[in-house]
Design a protein around this motif. Structure first.
Motif, PDB file in Angstrom:
ATOM      1  N   HIS A  14       0.808  -1.262  -0.140  1.00  0.00           N
ATOM      2  CA  HIS A  14       0.014   0.098   0.074  1.00  0.00           C
ATOM      3  C   HIS A  14       0.903   1.149  -0.036  1.00  0.00           C
ATOM      4  N   THR A  15       1.761   1.361   0.739  1.00  0.00           N
ATOM      5  CA  THR A  15       2.940   2.227   0.659  1.00  0.00           C
ATOM      6  C   THR A  15       3.525   2.689  -0.790  1.00  0.00           C
ATOM      7  N   THR A  16       3.868   1.584  -1.379  1.00  0.00           N
ATOM      8  CA  THR A  16       4.262   1.635  -2.890  1.00  0.00           C
ATOM      9  C   THR A  16       2.900   1.978  -3.625  1.00  0.00           C
ATOM     10  N   GLY A  17       1.783   1.490  -3.473  1.00  0.00           N
ATOM     11  CA  GLY A  17       0.573   1.984  -4.058  1.00  0.00           C
ATOM     12  C   GLY A  17       0.431   3.539  -4.003  1.00  0.00           C
ATOM     13  N   ARG A  18       0.566   4.094  -2.955  1.00  0.00           N
ATOM     14  CA  ARG A  18       0.503   5.561  -2.689  1.00  0.00           C
ATOM     15  C   ARG A  18       1.359   6.247  -3.547  1.00  0.00           C
ATOM     16  N   PHE A  19       2.499   5.732  -3.652  1.00  0.00           N
ATOM     17  CA  PHE A  19       3.547   6.492  -4.386  1.00  0.00           C
ATOM     18  C   PHE A  19       3.215   6.407  -5.992  1.00  0.00           C
ATOM     19  N   VAL A  20       2.805   5.152  -6.319  1.00  0.00           N
ATOM     20  CA  VAL A  20       2.336   5.105  -7.852  1.00  0.00           C
ATOM     21  C   VAL A  20       1.448   5.787  -8.103  1.00  0.00           C
ATOM     22  N   ALA A  21       0.286   6.012  -7.234  1.00  0.00           N
ATOM     23  CA  ALA A  21      -0.911   6.943  -7.526  1.00  0.00           C
ATOM     24  C   ALA A  21      -0.429   8.581  -7.470  1.00  0.00           C
ATOM     25  N   HIS A  22       0.636   8.732  -6.729  1.00  0.00           N
ATOM     26  CA  HIS A  22       1.257  10.386  -6.785  1.00  0.00           C
ATOM     27  C   HIS A  22       1.912  10.466  -7.868  1.00  0.00           C
ATOM     28  N   VAL A  23       2.487   9.476  -8.585  1.00  0.00           N
ATOM     29  CA  VAL A  23       3.122   9.756  -9.854  1.00  0.00           C
ATOM     30  C   VAL A  23       2.276   9.657 -10.855  1.00  0.00           C
ATOM     31  N   LEU A  24       1.135   9.014 -10.993  1.00  0.00           N
ATOM     32  CA  LEU A  24       0.281   9.060 -12.111  1.00  0.00           C
ATOM     33  C   LEU A  24      -0.421  10.495 -12.291  1.00  0.00           C
ATOM     34  N   GLN A  25      -0.665  10.804 -10.946  1.00  0.00           N
ATOM     35  CA  GLN A  25      -1.375  12.134 -10.629  1.00  0.00           C
ATOM     36  C   GLN A  25      -0.563  13.255 -11.282  1.00  0.00           C
ATOM     37  N   ALA A  26       0.737  13.133 -10.946  1.00  0.00           N
ATOM     38  CA  ALA A  26       1.534  14.166 -11.394  1.00  0.00           C
ATOM     39  C   ALA A  26       1.522  14.017 -12.913  1.00  0.00           C
ATOM     40  N   ALA A  53      12.930   4.866  -5.319  1.00  0.00           N
ATOM     41  CA  ALA A  53      12.147   3.575  -5.823  1.00  0.00           C
ATOM     42  C   ALA A  53      12.662   3.160  -6.846  1.00  0.00           C
ATOM     43  N   GLU A  54      12.375   1.909  -7.309  1.00  0.00           N
ATOM     44  CA  GLU A  54      13.057   1.032  -8.391  1.00  0.00           C
ATOM     45  C   GLU A  54      12.058   0.970  -9.293  1.00  0.00           C
ATOM     46  N   SER A  55      11.942   1.204 -10.752  1.00  0.00           N
ATOM     47  CA  SER A  55      11.279   1.187 -11.748  1.00  0.00           C
ATOM     48  C   SER A  55      11.210  -0.373 -12.127  1.00  0.00           C
ATOM     49  N   CYS A  56      10.106  -0.949 -12.275  1.00  0.00           N
ATOM     50  CA  CYS A  56       9.874  -2.452 -12.689  1.00  0.00           C
ATOM     51  C   CYS A  56       9.976  -2.363 -14.240  1.00  0.00           C
ATOM     52  N   TYR A  57       9.972  -1.397 -14.997  1.00  0.00           N
ATOM     53  CA  TYR A  57      10.355  -1.602 -16.460  1.00  0.00           C
ATOM     54  C   TYR A  57      11.373  -1.435 -16.855  1.00  0.00           C
ATOM     55  N   LEU A 101       2.249   2.480 -14.928  1.00  0.00           N
ATOM     56  CA  LEU A 101       3.411   2.494 -14.128  1.00  0.00           C
ATOM     57  C   LEU A 101       3.446   1.621 -13.115  1.00  0.00           C
ATOM     58  N   ALA A 102       4.533   0.773 -12.871  1.00  0.00           N
ATOM     59  CA  ALA A 102       4.710  -0.202 -11.882  1.00  0.00           C
ATOM     60  C   ALA A 102       6.213   0.203 -11.473  1.00  0.00           C
ATOM     61  N   VAL A 103       6.142   0.387  -9.907  1.00  0.00           N
ATOM     62  CA  VAL A 103       7.535   0.455  -9.311  1.00  0.00           C
ATOM     63  C   VAL A 103       7.526  -0.413  -8.043  1.00  0.00           C
ATOM     64  N   ALA A 104       8.690  -0.693  -7.433  1.00  0.00           N
ATOM     65  CA  ALA A 104       8.901  -1.364  -6.147  1.00  0.00           C
ATOM     66  C   ALA A 104       9.453  -0.189  -5.286  1.00  0.00           C
ATOM     67  N   VAL A 105       8.971  -0.172  -4.144  1.00  0.00           N
ATOM     68  CA  VAL A 105       9.407   0.597  -2.875  1.00  0.00           C
ATOM     69  C   VAL A 105      10.071  -0.393  -1.685  1.00  0.00           C
ATOM     70  N   ASP A 106      11.139  -0.377  -1.535  1.00  0.00           N
ATOM     71  CA  ASP A 106      11.560  -1.251  -0.507  1.00  0.00           C
ATOM     72  C   ASP A 106      11.196  -2.633  -0.675  1.00  0.00           C
ATOM     73  N   GLY A 107      11.201  -3.316  -1.941  1.00  0.00           N
ATOM     74  CA  GLY A 107      11.095  -4.679  -2.646  1.00  0.00           C
ATOM     75  C   GLY A 107       9.676  -5.117  -2.760  1.00  0.00           C
ATOM     76  N   TRP A 108       8.508  -4.078  -2.542  1.00  0.00           N
ATOM     77  CA  TRP A 108       7.336  -4.458  -2.854  1.00  0.00           C
ATOM     78  C   TRP A 108       6.671  -3.544  -3.896  1.00  0.00           C
ATOM     79  N   VAL A 109       5.980  -4.271  -4.436  1.00  0.00           N
ATOM     80  CA  VAL A 109       5.561  -3.878  -5.971  1.00  0.00           C
ATOM     81  C   VAL A 109       4.093  -3.282  -6.066  1.00  0.00           C
TER      82      VAL A 109
END
Length: 263
Positions: A14-26, A53-57, A101-109
């Motif tokens: 969920h922490t990663t998900g909030r960040f993904v949401a933030h990037v897509l919003q921006a 973070a780490e890009s999954c792409y 967008l897909a990213v990993a934060v601290d190992g979780w995607v």
């Protein structure tokens, strides 16, 4: 093999998900008439770098791609719908833009996509994008513990059928967690009551995508960008969710986003 996540692991996703949401919003807010896709790619890169973070792409190299993907976000315009390779394209009034967008934060995607219309929308494009969002919310509503994977697929297919959009079954949703793609595959149409029984701890990326008038696809010469075979416009909506005892938890919901609104 399907790996169920603990509540603590889901919270990390969920922490990663909030960040993904933030990037897509921006990125969505930056997308406007006259903006180059490469500028949107650079914005996503900078936000990912700042977060650590780490890009999954980046360096993603599945069997269907041509060489490793060397970008951090997929940007698909108009008849392009999946795996759009960011390139030197200036957005025009009325363009339909999908950001994935897909990213990993601290190992979780976490993985999410949204489609926006740049500038003045055509009514038929607005209806298409809304149908994709409606299908995603129907899929989320169907993702209840004790139900079946087929219930999710059938919910997506029912929305497509109601709006008259064909459904492609080559690409769909998927499990995820420590990596971007895990079992199971989630088809965008199917039969209710069939398939894997949904259990708490299962984490899925649900991603209905439609083209207006075809279920056939073609690939660009870049080996990545997937388009509708007849040139009709497309839409793609995606959220990462977790199955819980009390219902589906959307891990990539954007701040202020209302279910089914895409806002």
């Amino acid at each position: 093999m399907i790996e169920l996540k603990t509540p603590a692991e889901i919270e990390r996703m969920h922490t990663t998900g909030r960040f993904v949401a933030h990037v897509l919003q921006a990125v969505g807010e930056r997308a406007a008439v006259g903006v180059n896709l490469l500028d949107l790619e650079l914005l996503a890169r900078e936000l990912i770098r700042e977060r650590g973070a780490e890009s999954c792409y980046w360096d993603y190299a599945p069997s269907f791609g041509r060489g490793p993907f060397r970008n951090v976000i997929c940007l698909s315009v108009n008849d392009a719908v999946l795996h759009g390779l960011p390139h030197d394209h200036v957005l025009r009034d009325g363009d339909v833009l999908t950001m994935d967008l897909a990213v990993a934060v601290d190992g979780w995607v976490a993985d999410s996509a949204r489609t926006v219309i740049v500038g003045t929308p055509r009514e038929e494009d607005r209806q298409l994008v809304r149908a994709g969002e409606e299908a995603l919310e129907a899929a989320i509503d169907a993702a209840q513990a004790g139900q079946h994977l087929g219930d999710i697929s059938a919910a997506i297919g029912a929305v497509a059928a109601r709006h008259g959009y064909p459904v492609n079954l080559e690409f769909g949703g998927h499990g995820l967690g420590r990596t971007m793609h895990e079992d199971p595959h989630v088809a965008n149409d199917g039969r209710a009551g069939r398939g894997l029984r949904l259990r708490p701890g299962l984490t899925l990326a649900l991603e209905p995508w439609f083209a207006r008038t075809t279920d056939k696809i073609t690939y660009d010469p870049d080996g990545w960008t997937i388009r509708s075979a007849d040139g009709s416009r497309t839409t793609h909506s995606e959220h990462t969710i977790a199955i819980t005892e009390v219902g589906p938890l959307v891990l990539t919901r954007r701040e202020g986003e209302l279910a089914g609104s895409g806002t």
